[in-house]
Design an enzyme around this catalytic site. Structure first.
Site, PDB file in Angstrom:
ATOM      1  N   GLU A 117       0.851  -1.199   0.000  1.00 18.43           N
ATOM      2  CA  GLU A 117       0.000   0.000   0.000  1.00 18.43           C
ATOM      3  C   GLU A 117       0.877   1.236   0.000  1.00 18.43           C
ATOM      4  O   GLU A 117       1.952   1.209   0.600  1.00 18.43           O
ATOM      5  CB  GLU A 117      -0.839   0.059   1.292  1.00 18.43           C
ATOM      6  CG  GLU A 117      -1.665  -1.153   1.562  1.00 18.43           C
ATOM      7  CD  GLU A 117      -2.126  -1.217   3.027  1.00 18.43           C
ATOM      8  OE1 GLU A 117      -1.925  -0.261   3.793  1.00 18.43           O
ATOM      9  OE2 GLU A 117      -2.690  -2.260   3.388  1.00 18.43           O
ATOM     10  N   LYS A 119       2.288   4.616   1.365  1.00 18.93           N
ATOM     11  CA  LYS A 119       2.341   5.145   2.733  1.00 18.93           C
ATOM     12  C   LYS A 119       1.980   6.620   2.681  1.00 18.93           C
ATOM     13  O   LYS A 119       2.700   7.425   2.090  1.00 18.93           O
ATOM     14  CB  LYS A 119       3.744   4.963   3.314  1.00 18.93           C
ATOM     15  CG  LYS A 119       3.854   5.378   4.769  1.00 18.93           C
ATOM     16  CD  LYS A 119       5.218   5.010   5.311  1.00 18.93           C
ATOM     17  CE  LYS A 119       5.300   5.176   6.810  1.00 18.93           C
ATOM     18  NZ  LYS A 119       5.047   6.526   7.264  1.00 18.93           N
ATOM     19  N   ASP A 121       1.432  10.381   3.914  1.00 15.62           N
ATOM     20  CA  ASP A 121       2.137  11.239   4.860  1.00 15.62           C
ATOM     21  C   ASP A 121       1.130  12.156   5.530  1.00 15.62           C
ATOM     22  O   ASP A 121       0.932  13.293   5.116  1.00 15.62           O
ATOM     23  CB  ASP A 121       3.201  12.039   4.112  1.00 15.62           C
ATOM     24  CG  ASP A 121       4.217  12.623   5.065  1.00 15.62           C
ATOM     25  OD1 ASP A 121       4.302  12.150   6.208  1.00 15.62           O
ATOM     26  OD2 ASP A 121       4.924  13.565   4.672  1.00 15.62           O
ATOM     27  N   TYR A 229      -6.649   1.916   6.414  1.00 12.91           N
ATOM     28  CA  TYR A 229      -5.749   0.800   6.115  1.00 12.91           C
ATOM     29  C   TYR A 229      -5.599  -0.200   7.255  1.00 12.91           C
ATOM     30  O   TYR A 229      -4.825  -1.135   7.142  1.00 12.91           O
ATOM     31  CB  TYR A 229      -4.365   1.316   5.743  1.00 12.91           C
ATOM     32  CG  TYR A 229      -3.816   2.344   6.732  1.00 12.91           C
ATOM     33  CD1 TYR A 229      -3.524   1.981   8.039  1.00 12.91           C
ATOM     34  CD2 TYR A 229      -3.602   3.662   6.351  1.00 12.91           C
ATOM     35  CE1 TYR A 229      -3.046   2.910   8.946  1.00 12.91           C
ATOM     36  CE2 TYR A 229      -3.119   4.592   7.255  1.00 12.91           C
ATOM     37  CZ  TYR A 229      -2.842   4.213   8.541  1.00 12.91           C
ATOM     38  OH  TYR A 229      -2.377   5.135   9.435  1.00 12.91           O
ATOM     39  N   LYS A 317      10.860   3.250   2.735  1.00 12.52           N
ATOM     40  CA  LYS A 317      10.907   4.701   2.516  1.00 12.52           C
ATOM     41  C   LYS A 317      11.609   5.022   1.204  1.00 12.52           C
ATOM     42  O   LYS A 317      12.715   4.521   0.960  1.00 12.52           O
ATOM     43  CB  LYS A 317      11.686   5.367   3.667  1.00 12.52           C
ATOM     44  CG  LYS A 317      10.947   5.397   4.991  1.00 12.52           C
ATOM     45  CD  LYS A 317       9.804   6.396   4.912  1.00 12.52           C
ATOM     46  CE  LYS A 317       9.155   6.650   6.244  1.00 12.52           C
ATOM     47  NZ  LYS A 317       9.918   7.426   7.177  1.00 12.52           N
ATOM     48  N   CYS A 411      12.283  48.274   0.150  1.00 11.45           N
ATOM     49  CA  CYS A 411      11.268  47.327  -0.323  1.00 11.45           C
ATOM     50  C   CYS A 411      11.475  47.078  -1.819  1.00 11.45           C
ATOM     51  O   CYS A 411      11.542  48.031  -2.595  1.00 11.45           O
ATOM     52  CB  CYS A 411       9.880  47.913  -0.066  1.00 11.45           C
ATOM     53  SG  CYS A 411       8.577  46.996  -0.897  1.00 11.45           S
ATOM     54  N   CYS A 414       8.412  48.850  -3.758  1.00 18.32           N
ATOM     55  CA  CYS A 414       8.132  50.290  -3.799  1.00 18.32           C
ATOM     56  C   CYS A 414       9.326  51.139  -3.382  1.00 18.32           C
ATOM     57  O   CYS A 414       9.272  52.362  -3.464  1.00 18.32           O
ATOM     58  CB  CYS A 414       6.929  50.618  -2.917  1.00 18.32           C
ATOM     59  SG  CYS A 414       7.248  50.419  -1.157  1.00 18.32           S
ATOM     60  N   CYS A 429       7.988  45.883   4.905  1.00 20.18           N
ATOM     61  CA  CYS A 429       7.807  47.198   4.304  1.00 20.18           C
ATOM     62  C   CYS A 429       6.578  47.796   4.966  1.00 20.18           C
ATOM     63  O   CYS A 429       5.510  47.185   4.942  1.00 20.18           O
ATOM     64  CB  CYS A 429       7.589  47.071   2.798  1.00 20.18           C
ATOM     65  SG  CYS A 429       6.939  48.570   2.047  1.00 20.18           S
ATOM     66  N   CYS A 434       2.572  50.931  -0.705  1.00 16.98           N
ATOM     67  CA  CYS A 434       3.308  49.896  -1.422  1.00 16.98           C
ATOM     68  C   CYS A 434       2.341  49.132  -2.344  1.00 16.98           C
ATOM     69  O   CYS A 434       1.388  48.520  -1.885  1.00 16.98           O
ATOM     70  CB  CYS A 434       3.960  48.934  -0.434  1.00 16.98           C
ATOM     71  SG  CYS A 434       4.783  47.558  -1.239  1.00 16.98           S
TER      72      CYS A 434
HETATM   73  S1  IVH Z   1      -0.188   0.492   8.936  1.00 13.35           S
HETATM   74  C1  IVH Z   1       0.886  -1.602  12.653  1.00 13.35           C
HETATM   75  N1  IVH Z   1      -0.549   1.486   6.510  1.00 13.35           N
HETATM   76  O1  IVH Z   1       2.689   5.449   8.898  1.00 13.35           O
HETATM   77  C2  IVH Z   1       0.423  -0.921  11.441  1.00 13.35           C
HETATM   78  N2  IVH Z   1       0.355   2.886   8.210  1.00 13.35           N
HETATM   79  O2  IVH Z   1       5.278   5.109  10.117  1.00 13.35           O
HETATM   80  C3  IVH Z   1       0.630   0.522  11.495  1.00 13.35           C
HETATM   81  N3  IVH Z   1       0.786   5.181   7.483  1.00 13.35           N
HETATM   82  O3  IVH Z   1       1.505   5.319  12.210  1.00 13.35           O
HETATM   83  C4  IVH Z   1       0.073   1.318  10.451  1.00 13.35           C
HETATM   84  N4  IVH Z   1       0.089   4.936   5.409  1.00 13.35           N
HETATM   85  O4  IVH Z   1       0.287   6.845  10.504  1.00 13.35           O
HETATM   86  C5  IVH Z   1      -0.120   1.712   7.779  1.00 13.35           C
HETATM   87  N5  IVH Z   1      -0.920   2.272   4.336  1.00 13.35           N
HETATM   88  C6  IVH Z   1      -0.524   2.484   5.602  1.00 13.35           C
HETATM   89  C7  IVH Z   1      -0.039   3.742   6.015  1.00 13.35           C
HETATM   90  C8  IVH Z   1       0.391   3.908   7.331  1.00 13.35           C
HETATM   91  C9  IVH Z   1       0.589   5.766   6.298  1.00 13.35           C
HETATM   92  C10 IVH Z   1       1.364   5.853   8.683  1.00 13.35           C
HETATM   93  C11 IVH Z   1       0.643   5.572   9.976  1.00 13.35           C
HETATM   94  C12 IVH Z   1       1.681   4.941  10.872  1.00 13.35           C
HETATM   95  C13 IVH Z   1       2.941   5.455  10.283  1.00 13.35           C
HETATM   96  C14 IVH Z   1       4.113   4.588  10.648  1.00 13.35           C
END
Ligand code: IVH
Length: 680
Positions: A117, A119, A121, A229, A317, A411, A414, A429, A434
């Site tokens: 999946e 991840k 942010d 998720y 990551k 500035c 102006c 400024c 301005c």
């Molecule tokens: S699973 C034990 N799935 O990433 C399972 N987390 O770095 C924990 N996050 O705290 C979470 N996308 O806030 C999971 N597809 C995804 C995610 C995800 C983002 C975040 C989540 C977690 C953090 C960990």
């Protein structure tokens, strides 16, 4: 009251709620609406009318998403199952290591089935449903205990208020991420830069900021999204694996991560991760990696947990997108409040498929801290698709010909002198003439959260300034259709539309106007508080700092700025001339005479002295009955509730002729309602 609602009306209400929630799901989650916005609005209005008339409001009614009053603080919530975090892998080799360990513990040589999946942010969230209804939304906090942000999370349209479909567990905790699209994040940061406020470093911080607002209306104004998720505790249902659980989520109208897949064996997982990484640039939101989970819940159980991370999942990551380039120049741009924000102009460089030729440097302290000079070679990073920033200077590449850039004394727009106050990072400024500031101020004034004048955006304001139609702030209200008709981009219809929008804005509410006026440090929330406490624009003229400071939740900085703004003769002249041009803010933000079932609706109370209950309890009580609890006595106070040892507030109330009542009298006023019995 709701018991008296006739059966056919109850049916109609239930039908409308279901239908509207369905359309909302199609619109917000599936992106494929089947009715027009106008039709949706019509149904929505009908529902609201019925609800208001019969007082019969279902908990999952779409009208209940917004509208909760601001709160004082967030309550703590214990998670039934702890919310874990994830171990990280930074290379494909580390992923292979992870897979090896999984197979070792499970004692198998077979390929493991994983889900892959993106991840997100954002901010992790737990949604608790009982009998299908959303009961609670809480943040992760320390993993064991988070904060109750239910009222804020309800404002996110994608969050189901009721689980759809027929397979509904008695109780279920669903985990997901609340996040913000990159566009929204950048727009928010532009707005903050204009106001001289610190910028959010990434969409995650911005989402967290939006969720942790005491006023749900502010959360609602940020366009947040949800991706689900994970499963926490569940009663009355059984899921056997992650993919089945995700399929159930999707069927039950929960949004799930875009592009999630399954893969058997770690090599296939790596292929899928490559695919996700390729696709990430095209996504409207930021992903900083991929999450790999063992699909089978029974195997997950066997693998178990380390201290805070499961052994059955890992986050891969992505490497950050970085590049090196040369700083050609460092320039400043002038925002609405006169703050001059420095930015770097680079030799154009391709980073992660995008050409980067400039980046903000945030403020002059940042330049000093990172010691960035013209001619320097710098490392530039784009985390996801977010605005690029300078990571560091490659000092080894210095030739000695680099030039330091001082804080500007003039500035750039102006040429007036720039001031930099002690302890302030911003260079400003302060000229009233301005042109850059004026244009930015007008753009802000007309913006959606402000006076909401459609058609008065950046381009048209620039054009109107250039052609000389706008030279002063109030000139907006002098614009005539004939002025616009000769301009490029304007035809009969567009000109008429803009004039209509301007006319309409003359009757905005005081809260909108106070925000739009661009008073330093006054955001939407502070503007609302001011409007509640002062009610009329004129009541703010020559207001003392102490009076503003008397409003709960208003701090020193805002109070000083409001007082300075309304003491400035030029500002007051401007307000008066706008009033002469038709500005009329008598449209109430918080109507006094609104017909309502709440006994204290529209009334403002101030408390002084010792009462038989804690102050916060009394305030909560007042607000639960539709009243407003202010902390300073002013002409717009309706009642002062005086206890023992009342002090200066009592004197002031007497002077202003404000009615003074006891705590018991307050309770009597509320007697119509039964809610007080619940609270006390
Ligand atoms: S699973 C034990 N799935 O990433 C399972 N987390 O770095 C924990 N996050 O705290 C979470 N996308 O806030 C999971 N597809 C995804 C995610 C995800 C983002 C975040 C989540 C977690 C953090 C960990």
């Amino acid at each position: 009251m709701s018991e008296k609602t006739p059966e056919h009306i109850r049916k109609e209400i239930a039908g409308l709620v279901k239908e509207l929630n369905d359309h909302s799901y199609r619109y917000h989650v599936l992106d494929s609406p089947v009715i027009s916005d106008a039709e949706y609005d019509r149904h929505y209005r009908r529902l609201r009318e019925l609800e208001e008339h019969y007082g019969h409001i279902l908990p999952d009614s779409p009208t209940q998403r917004v509208g909760a009053a601001p709160s004082e603080k967030f309550e703590k919530v214990k998670h039934t199952e702890p919310m874990l975090s994830l171990d990280n892998a930074f290379s494909h080799d580390e992923l292979k290591e992870f897979d090896k360990k999984v197979r070792k513990i499970l004692n198998t040589n077979d390929d493991i089935e994983y889900t892959v999946e993106p991840k997100y942010d954002g901010l992790a969230m737990e949604l608790t449903y009982r009998n299908g209804l959303l009961m609670k939304a809480s943040t992760r906090g320390d993993g064991y205990e988070g904060e109750d942000v239910t009222r804020n999370i309800r404002t996110i349209r994608e969050v189901p208020l009721r689980i759809a479909g027929t397979s509904i567990p008695d109780e279920i905790d669903i985990r997901g991420e609340v996040y913000m699209d990159i566009d929204e994040f950048e727009a928010l940061n532009r707005q903050r830069a204009d106001r001289g406020e610190p910028l959010f470093a990434n969409p995650r911080n911005a989402s967290a900021g939006a969720v942790r607002q005491l006023d749900p209306a502010i959360t609602a104004s940020r366009r947040l999204h949800l991706a689900c998720y994970g499963l926490g505790s569940v009663k009355g249902a059984r899921f056997t694996c992650q993919s089945d659980f995700m399929a159930w989520l999707s069927r039950s109208h929960f949004p799930i991560p875009d592009g999630m897949t399954m893969a058997k064996g770690i090599e296939k997982v790596i292929d899928e991760i490559r695919r996700l990484e390729k696709e990430r640039g095209a996504l409207p939101f930021e992903t900083d990696g991929a999450v790999i989970k063992v699909n089978d819940f029974a195997l997950q159980q066997k693998l178990g947990v380390k201290t805070r991370e499961p052994r059955w999942a890992i986050a891969y990551k992505y490497p950050a997108h970085q590049g090196t380039t040369v700083v050609r120049d460092i320039l400043g741009s002038v925002g609405r409040t006169g703050v001059i924000t420095p930015f770097a102009v680079f030799e154009p460089v391709r980073i992660g498929g995008v050409t980067v030729s400039r980046s903000t440097l945030h403020n002059w302290d940042e330049i000093e801290r990172k010691d960035i000079r013209i001619g320097d070679t710098v490392v530039v990073e784009r985390a996801g698709d977010v605005i690029p920033h300078v990571v560091m200077v490659v000092t080894e590449k210095r030739t000695g010909r680099e030039r330091m850039v001082p804080v500007p004394v003039e500035c750039p727009a102006c040429g007036s002198q720039v001031v930099r106050e002690e302890g302030e990072v911003a260079a400003r400024c302060v000229s009233l003439h301005c042109p850059a500031q004026l244009q930015e101020k007008i753009i802000h004034f007309a913006s959606r959260g402000g006076m909401d004048i459609e058609g008065l955006g950046e381009k048209n304001v620039g054009l109107l300034y250039e052609k000389g139609f706008i030279r002063h702030f109030e000139d907006i209200y002098r614009l005539r259709k004939e002025d616009l008709l000769g301009l490029p981009r304007f035809a009969e219809k567009s000109a008429a539309n803009l004039i209509t929008a301007i006319e309409k804005s003359k009757h905005a509410t005081l809260a909108r106007f106070l925000f739009a006026a661009g008073i330093l440090h006054v955001g939407e929330y502070a503007a609302k508080l001011l409007a509640r406490n002062f009610r009329r624009l004129e009541d703010l003229y020559h207001v003392k700092k102490e009076e503003v400071l008397g409003i709960r939740q208003v701090g020193e900085k805002i109070a000083a700025s409001v007082s300075a703004f309304f003491s400035d003769r030029k500002n007051l002249e401007l307000l008066d001339s706008m009033k002469k041009l038709g500005l009329d803010l008598s449209n109430p933000d918080f109507p006094r005479e609104k017909k309502s079932s709440l006994p204290l609706e529209g009334m403002t109370f101030v408390i002084t002295g010792t009462l038989p209950r804690m102050r916060i309890e009394v305030e909560t009580l007042i607000e639960s009955q539709g009243g407003h609890a202010a902390s300073a006595v002013s002409a717009s106070t309706d009642y002062l509730i005086a206890g023992e040892d009342a002090g200066s507030k009592l004197e002031k109330a007497k002077k202003l002729g404000v009615k003074i009542i006891s705590f018991d009298a307050l309770i009597k006023m509320m007697e119509k309602s039964s809610a007080q019995q619940r609270l006390f």
